[in-house]
Motif scaffolding. Structure first.
Motif, mmCIF file in Angstrom:
data_model
loop_
_atom_site.group_PDB
_atom_site.id
_atom_site.type_symbol
_atom_site.label_atom_id
_atom_site.label_comp_id
_atom_site.label_asym_id
_atom_site.label_seq_id
_atom_site.Cartn_x
_atom_site.Cartn_y
_atom_site.Cartn_z
ATOM 1 N N HIS A 1 2.430 18.010 -11.941
ATOM 2 C CA HIS A 1 3.404 17.551 -10.956
ATOM 3 C C HIS A 1 3.067 17.982 -9.541
ATOM 4 C CE1 HIS A 1 6.329 17.210 -14.464
ATOM 5 N NE2 HIS A 1 6.056 15.987 -14.066
ATOM 6 N N ILE A 2 2.412 19.111 -9.396
ATOM 7 C CA ILE A 2 2.102 19.599 -8.050
ATOM 8 C C ILE A 2 1.169 18.637 -7.323
ATOM 9 C CG2 ILE A 2 0.106 21.070 -8.575
ATOM 10 C CD1 ILE A 2 3.098 21.972 -6.299
ATOM 11 N N PHE A 3 0.373 17.877 -8.070
ATOM 12 C CA PHE A 3 -0.534 16.929 -7.433
ATOM 13 C C PHE A 3 0.209 15.724 -6.867
ATOM 14 C CE2 PHE A 3 -3.140 19.323 -10.456
ATOM 15 C CZ PHE A 3 -4.048 19.861 -9.568
ATOM 16 N N VAL A 4 1.373 15.416 -7.432
ATOM 17 C CA VAL A 4 2.222 14.360 -6.863
ATOM 18 C C VAL A 4 2.685 14.803 -5.480
ATOM 19 C CG1 VAL A 4 4.386 13.076 -7.125
ATOM 20 C CG2 VAL A 4 2.954 13.527 -9.124
ATOM 21 N N LEU A 5 3.161 16.042 -5.366
ATOM 22 C CA LEU A 5 3.582 16.556 -4.064
ATOM 23 C C LEU A 5 2.403 16.625 -3.098
ATOM 24 C CD1 LEU A 5 5.795 17.695 -2.253
ATOM 25 C CD2 LEU A 5 5.241 19.968 -3.155
ATOM 26 N N HIS A 6 1.254 17.020 -3.588
ATOM 27 C CA HIS A 6 0.061 17.094 -2.734
ATOM 28 C C HIS A 6 -0.253 15.720 -2.144
ATOM 29 C CE1 HIS A 6 -4.299 17.413 -1.847
ATOM 30 N NE2 HIS A 6 -3.957 18.624 -1.446
ATOM 31 N N GLU A 7 -0.250 14.694 -2.974
ATOM 32 C CA GLU A 7 -0.519 13.328 -2.487
ATOM 33 C C GLU A 7 0.541 12.868 -1.500
ATOM 34 O OE1 GLU A 7 -3.114 11.217 -2.864
ATOM 35 O OE2 GLU A 7 -4.082 12.949 -3.778
#
Length: 151
Positions: free
Chosen positions: A12-18
């Motif tokens: 999920h953290i990669f969703v926020l990163h994007e």
């Protein structure tokens, strides 16, 4: 706002990163991940793991907010350290795993005037916004309950 990522162990953290990379009001300053395999996987996804340590990330005066995506048991301690360093915090869920950590996070956030939030990225998805418009239109009648699952 300048945001750095501390912990990259959960997808999920990669969703926020994007989202942060695309948002005109955010600048991603970089990331830190202690686990070599998780760090390598994140770098393959284009994440700049430029901080060698969590301490280096927290000492960077450019960093205004810290996004937490590490192991569940580590997040509370990282949130506390970030707040002590004068940073805002946004976390993948859960923010922490103990009431003692939660109490300290609340105390520090209030004392330092910092915001602590959890990621609720689904609210920005087109399908969720479409459902919201449908509910608000009244076309379905009176709504008694709504539930969305992560899947």
């Amino acid at each position: 706002m300048n945001i750095a990522f501390a912990g990259l162990r959960h997808g999920h953290i990669f969703v926020l990163h994007e989202m942060a990379l695309r948002h005109p009001e955010y600048t991603v300053t970089g990331a830190w991940e202690a686990d070599p395999a998780a760090r390598a996987a994140a770098q393959e996804k284009g994440v700049d793991c430029c901080y060698a340590t969590l301490e280096a990330l927290l000492a960077d005066p450019a960093v205004e907010a810290v996004a937490l995506g590490g192991c569940f048991a580590d997040r509370g301690g990282v949130a506390i350290a970030a707040l002590k360093a004068g940073k805002h915090v946004i976390a993948d869920k859960p923010l922490c795993t103990s009431p003692k950590e939660l109490d300290e996070i609340e105390r520090l956030a209030k004392a330092n005037g910092k915001t602590v939030s959890c990621m609720f990225t689904m609210r920005y998805e087109k399908r969720i916004n479409g459902a919201k418009r449908l509910f608000e239109s009244g076309a379905l009648g009176e709504i008694a309950a709504i539930s969305f699952g992560g899947q």
